[in-house]
Design a protein around this motif. Structure first.
Motif, PDB file in Angstrom:
ATOM      1  N   ILE A 191       1.084  -1.319   0.246  1.00  0.00           N
ATOM      2  CA  ILE A 191      -0.025   0.357   0.125  1.00  0.00           C
ATOM      3  C   ILE A 191       0.652   1.438   0.233  1.00  0.00           C
ATOM      4  CG2 ILE A 191      -2.215  -1.175   1.229  1.00  0.00           C
ATOM      5  CD1 ILE A 191      -1.070   0.398   3.923  1.00  0.00           C
ATOM      6  N   ASP A 192       0.212   2.455  -0.689  1.00  0.00           N
ATOM      7  CA  ASP A 192       1.110   3.883  -0.194  1.00  0.00           C
ATOM      8  C   ASP A 192       0.851   3.928   1.195  1.00  0.00           C
ATOM      9  OD1 ASP A 192       0.912   3.700  -2.748  1.00  0.00           O
ATOM     10  OD2 ASP A 192      -0.797   4.152  -3.287  1.00  0.00           O
ATOM     11  N   ALA A 200       5.027  10.081   8.475  1.00  0.00           N
ATOM     12  CA  ALA A 200       4.234   9.834   7.818  1.00  0.00           C
ATOM     13  C   ALA A 200       2.624   9.014   8.141  1.00  0.00           C
ATOM     14  CB  ALA A 200       4.845   7.723   7.354  1.00  0.00           C
ATOM     15  N   PHE A 201       1.640   8.913   7.342  1.00  0.00           N
ATOM     16  CA  PHE A 201       0.399   8.458   7.946  1.00  0.00           C
ATOM     17  C   PHE A 201      -0.170   7.611   7.075  1.00  0.00           C
ATOM     18  CE2 PHE A 201      -0.419  11.534   4.820  1.00  0.00           C
ATOM     19  CZ  PHE A 201      -1.148  11.869   3.495  1.00  0.00           C
ATOM     20  N   LEU A 202      -1.217   6.503   7.159  1.00  0.00           N
ATOM     21  CA  LEU A 202      -1.858   6.267   6.151  1.00  0.00           C
ATOM     22  C   LEU A 202      -2.721   6.291   6.029  1.00  0.00           C
ATOM     23  CD1 LEU A 202       0.994   3.540   5.681  1.00  0.00           C
ATOM     24  CD2 LEU A 202       0.721   4.740   7.644  1.00  0.00           C
ATOM     25  N   VAL A 203      -3.637   6.653   6.634  1.00  0.00           N
ATOM     26  CA  VAL A 203      -5.408   6.579   5.987  1.00  0.00           C
ATOM     27  C   VAL A 203      -5.202   8.289   6.120  1.00  0.00           C
ATOM     28  CG1 VAL A 203      -7.366   6.529   6.762  1.00  0.00           C
ATOM     29  CG2 VAL A 203      -5.870   4.991   7.793  1.00  0.00           C
ATOM     30  N   MET A 204      -5.802   8.928   6.758  1.00  0.00           N
ATOM     31  CA  MET A 204      -5.729  10.569   6.281  1.00  0.00           C
ATOM     32  C   MET A 204      -4.767  11.633   7.208  1.00  0.00           C
ATOM     33  SD  MET A 204      -9.644  11.620   5.910  1.00  0.00           S
ATOM     34  CE  MET A 204     -10.174  10.178   5.426  1.00  0.00           C
ATOM     35  N   ALA A 205      -4.687  12.395   6.335  1.00  0.00           N
ATOM     36  CA  ALA A 205      -4.078  14.269   7.673  1.00  0.00           C
ATOM     37  C   ALA A 205      -4.883  14.912   7.446  1.00  0.00           C
ATOM     38  CB  ALA A 205      -2.376  14.009   6.561  1.00  0.00           C
ATOM     39  N   GLY A 206      -5.338  15.960   8.098  1.00  0.00           N
ATOM     40  CA  GLY A 206      -6.347  16.818   7.821  1.00  0.00           C
ATOM     41  C   GLY A 206      -5.592  18.212   9.788  1.00  0.00           C
ATOM     42  N   LEU A 207      -5.812  19.254   8.757  1.00  0.00           N
ATOM     43  CA  LEU A 207      -5.859  20.337   9.074  1.00  0.00           C
ATOM     44  C   LEU A 207      -6.961  21.570   9.196  1.00  0.00           C
ATOM     45  CD1 LEU A 207      -2.922  23.072   8.001  1.00  0.00           C
ATOM     46  CD2 LEU A 207      -4.507  23.647   8.200  1.00  0.00           C
ATOM     47  N   GLY A 208      -7.354  21.780   9.978  1.00  0.00           N
ATOM     48  CA  GLY A 208      -8.386  22.407  11.106  1.00  0.00           C
ATOM     49  C   GLY A 208      -9.844  21.436  11.171  1.00  0.00           C
ATOM     50  N   LEU A 209     -10.368  22.040  10.786  1.00  0.00           N
ATOM     51  CA  LEU A 209     -11.809  21.530  11.784  1.00  0.00           C
ATOM     52  C   LEU A 209     -11.976  19.596  12.604  1.00  0.00           C
ATOM     53  CD1 LEU A 209     -15.245  21.484  12.962  1.00  0.00           C
ATOM     54  CD2 LEU A 209     -15.845  21.038  10.337  1.00  0.00           C
ATOM     55  N   ASP A 210     -11.470  18.895  11.236  1.00  0.00           N
ATOM     56  CA  ASP A 210     -11.485  17.658  11.786  1.00  0.00           C
ATOM     57  C   ASP A 210     -10.210  17.664  13.113  1.00  0.00           C
ATOM     58  OD1 ASP A 210      -9.132  17.862   9.800  1.00  0.00           O
ATOM     59  OD2 ASP A 210      -8.684  15.971  10.279  1.00  0.00           O
ATOM     60  N   ALA A 211      -9.486  18.093  12.660  1.00  0.00           N
ATOM     61  CA  ALA A 211      -8.028  18.281  13.992  1.00  0.00           C
ATOM     62  C   ALA A 211      -8.829  18.841  15.253  1.00  0.00           C
ATOM     63  CB  ALA A 211      -6.783  18.898  13.605  1.00  0.00           C
ATOM     64  N   ASN A 213      -5.303   8.903   2.107  1.00  0.00           N
ATOM     65  CA  ASN A 213      -5.066   7.446   1.770  1.00  0.00           C
ATOM     66  C   ASN A 213      -6.756   6.943   1.601  1.00  0.00           C
ATOM     67  OD1 ASN A 213      -2.901   6.369   0.152  1.00  0.00           O
ATOM     68  ND2 ASN A 213      -2.663   4.690   2.403  1.00  0.00           N
ATOM     69  N   CYS A 214      -6.471   6.277   1.934  1.00  0.00           N
ATOM     70  CA  CYS A 214      -7.668   5.615   2.678  1.00  0.00           C
ATOM     71  C   CYS A 214      -9.377   6.415   2.369  1.00  0.00           C
ATOM     72  CB  CYS A 214      -8.028   4.789   3.091  1.00  0.00           C
ATOM     73  SG  CYS A 214      -6.489   3.721   3.681  1.00  0.00           S
ATOM     74  N   GLY A 215     -10.155   6.057   2.523  1.00  0.00           N
ATOM     75  CA  GLY A 215     -11.061   7.341   1.879  1.00  0.00           C
ATOM     76  C   GLY A 215     -12.301   7.376   3.371  1.00  0.00           C
ATOM     77  N   ALA A 264     -10.942   6.527  -3.085  1.00  0.00           N
ATOM     78  CA  ALA A 264      -9.742   7.298  -2.875  1.00  0.00           C
ATOM     79  C   ALA A 264      -9.250   5.062  -2.629  1.00  0.00           C
ATOM     80  CB  ALA A 264      -9.233   7.058  -1.022  1.00  0.00           C
ATOM     81  N   GLU A 265      -7.941   5.078  -2.717  1.00  0.00           N
ATOM     82  CA  GLU A 265      -7.572   3.400  -3.127  1.00  0.00           C
ATOM     83  C   GLU A 265      -6.704   3.225  -1.949  1.00  0.00           C
ATOM     84  OE1 GLU A 265      -9.388   0.517  -2.672  1.00  0.00           O
ATOM     85  OE2 GLU A 265     -11.021   0.989  -4.106  1.00  0.00           O
ATOM     86  N   PRO A 266      -5.839   2.786  -1.028  1.00  0.00           N
ATOM     87  CA  PRO A 266      -5.062   3.080  -0.606  1.00  0.00           C
ATOM     88  C   PRO A 266      -3.876   2.329  -0.995  1.00  0.00           C
ATOM     89  CG  PRO A 266      -5.929   1.096   0.325  1.00  0.00           C
ATOM     90  CD  PRO A 266      -6.907   1.545  -1.179  1.00  0.00           C
ATOM     91  N   ASP A 267      -3.854   1.564  -2.588  1.00  0.00           N
ATOM     92  CA  ASP A 267      -2.752   1.210  -3.040  1.00  0.00           C
ATOM     93  C   ASP A 267      -2.673   1.600  -4.628  1.00  0.00           C
ATOM     94  OD1 ASP A 267      -4.563  -0.479  -3.593  1.00  0.00           O
ATOM     95  OD2 ASP A 267      -4.192  -2.509  -3.788  1.00  0.00           O
ATOM     96  N   ASP A 268      -3.244   3.045  -4.493  1.00  0.00           N
ATOM     97  CA  ASP A 268      -3.918   3.258  -6.403  1.00  0.00           C
ATOM     98  C   ASP A 268      -2.637   4.728  -7.394  1.00  0.00           C
ATOM     99  OD1 ASP A 268      -4.289   5.714  -4.751  1.00  0.00           O
ATOM    100  OD2 ASP A 268      -5.871   6.181  -6.115  1.00  0.00           O
ATOM    101  N   GLY A 269      -1.548   4.909  -5.875  1.00  0.00           N
ATOM    102  CA  GLY A 269      -0.114   5.677  -6.069  1.00  0.00           C
ATOM    103  C   GLY A 269      -0.579   7.094  -5.907  1.00  0.00           C
ATOM    104  N   THR A 270      -2.161   7.597  -5.833  1.00  0.00           N
ATOM    105  CA  THR A 270      -2.419   9.103  -5.641  1.00  0.00           C
ATOM    106  C   THR A 270      -3.077   8.757  -4.430  1.00  0.00           C
ATOM    107  OG1 THR A 270      -4.356   8.429  -6.590  1.00  0.00           O
ATOM    108  CG2 THR A 270      -3.132   8.770  -7.802  1.00  0.00           C
TER     109      THR A 270
END
Length: 377
Positions: free
Chosen positions: A176-177, A206-217, A272-274, A286-292
């Motif tokens: 996975i990415d 590093a992160f595997l699922v999601m990084a956030g800035l603002g409300l979610d944090a 990286n995941c949805g 989002a797919e964890p292994d699509d390179g984006t």
């Protein structure tokens, strides 16, 4: 009979005797050579008594706060499955307040174990994975927290420890990415001990699922750990209501090096995941292994706009609007006009005004039930 006849008979008999003697001599030499090349009986016995190859071994980096009591039951379950599968006694490496899994993972790798498992919440998983990126050693996931977001996105067992251990030992590898977030040290204020023990330092994570800035944090920051332990993911609801109508901030967002666009936002999420806590699929493509990486900028002004955003998320709509904008990229840079909380896979790392995020394709091997082929470019 004449003397000549008997002479020829004697010659014939002599030829026969010479031929037979030569054949016997050659045969004896062949037997001698074969005997010399054939291993002695004792050598076969030594091969049979050679020691068996060493058993494979599992290491578990575990967060003691996520265990039931002293964790004896969980450790016994893990050790039992290892024994049933013919593996050696597992190596248990507890995390600490000042090292949430980075150093323990490096210790496991130094021991040359065959699989390194994270047993804890999303923070433990992230710390273990960060040190495992780029290695050829698989990661196993044992759910011990509230979210368990990576395990859920990869459809791994989260409520059956024995089954999770079996997957870690016998499952298939999935590459996975990984996402990498870099902070500007001049424009960030980190929480205490952030990055302590990490091999990459306090400004690169590093992160595997999601990084956030603002409300979610901000929601993560305001959610009680005790409440999460009692009622699970619904503990985020009070913090969400508290921060729902917080003032929007101005952000300049640059996608894959393009000129920045300026937006008013409540949160910027890079995934990286949805799937989020509660099964909400915020990024359906989002797919964890699509390179984006998938990017969502959420910017509703009032309660009615929030209702519209929620409806679109629940409907898994991939369309962009003024209140919910979507992008896909390999890297993104975000500048905001004032300090905003930053989170990685649910962990608050502090406040920042400038972040850079990039994807590292197929960087981490995770043991899964189905392996699933990578579609990364």
């Amino acid at each position: 009979m004449s003397d000549a006849w008997w002479t020829w008979v004697g010659i014939a008999v002599a030829v026969v005797f010479v031929g037979v003697g030569a054949w016997l001599l050659l045969a004896s030499r062949r037997d001698a050579r074969a005997a010399a090349s054939r291993p002695a009986r004792d050598s076969f016995r030594r091969e049979e008594e050679a020691p068996a190859p060493p058993k494979k071994r599992l290491a578990v980096v575990l967060n003691p706060t996520k265990l039931d009591g002293d964790g004896a039951a969980e450790k016994a379950t893990i050790a039992g499955v290892c024994a049933d599968q013919g593996w050696a006694e597992p190596l248990f490496l507890p995390t600490s307040e000042h090292d949430v899994g980075f150093g323990q993972t490096r210790q496991a790798l130094a021991e040359k174990v065959d699989v390194v498992c994270a047993f804890g919440g999303d923070g433990t998983v992230r710390a273990v994975a960060q040190e495992m990126i780029g290695t050829r050693v698989p990661v196993g996931l044992f759910a011990g927290g509230t979210g368990n977001l990576l395990a859920r996105n990869l459809e791994l067992p989260t409520d059956d420890l024995a089954r999770a251990v079996t997957v870690a030992l016998t499952g298939r590898n999935r590459h996975i990415d990984a996402g990498w977030l870099t902070l500007d040290p001049d424009e960030s204020h980190l929480d205490e001990h952030v990055g302590e023990g990490s091999s990459t330092g306090p400004d690169r994570h590093a992160f595997l699922v999601m990084a956030g800035l603002g409300l979610d944090a901000a929601i993560m920051e305001d959610t009680s750990e005790k409440l999460k332990a009692k009622i699970g993911w619904t503990a985020y609801v009070p913090a969400g209501l508290k921060n729902l109508l917080a003032e929007r901030f101005k952000a300049r967002v640059s996608i894959d090096g393009a000129p920045p666009i300026t937006v008013r936002a409540r949160t910027v999420l890079v995934g990286n995941c949805g799937k989020l806590t509660g099964g909400i699929n915020l990024m359906p493509d989002a797919e964890p292994d699509d390179g984006t990486l998938d990017v969502v900028v959420i910017a509703p002004r009032g309660l009615a706009a929030w209702v519209s955003v929620a409806a679109r998320v629940l409907a898994k709509s991939g369309r962009s609007t003024q209140t919910l904008d979507r992008y896909r990229c390999r890297e993104i840079e975000v500048h905001v006009d004032r300090d905003q909380m930053v989170e990685l896979d649910g962990d608050i790392i502090g406040e920042a005004r400038h972040i850079q995020i990039e994807v590292q394709p197929r960087a981490l091997i995770v043991r899964t039930e189905n392996g699933r082929s990578s579609t990364a470019a």
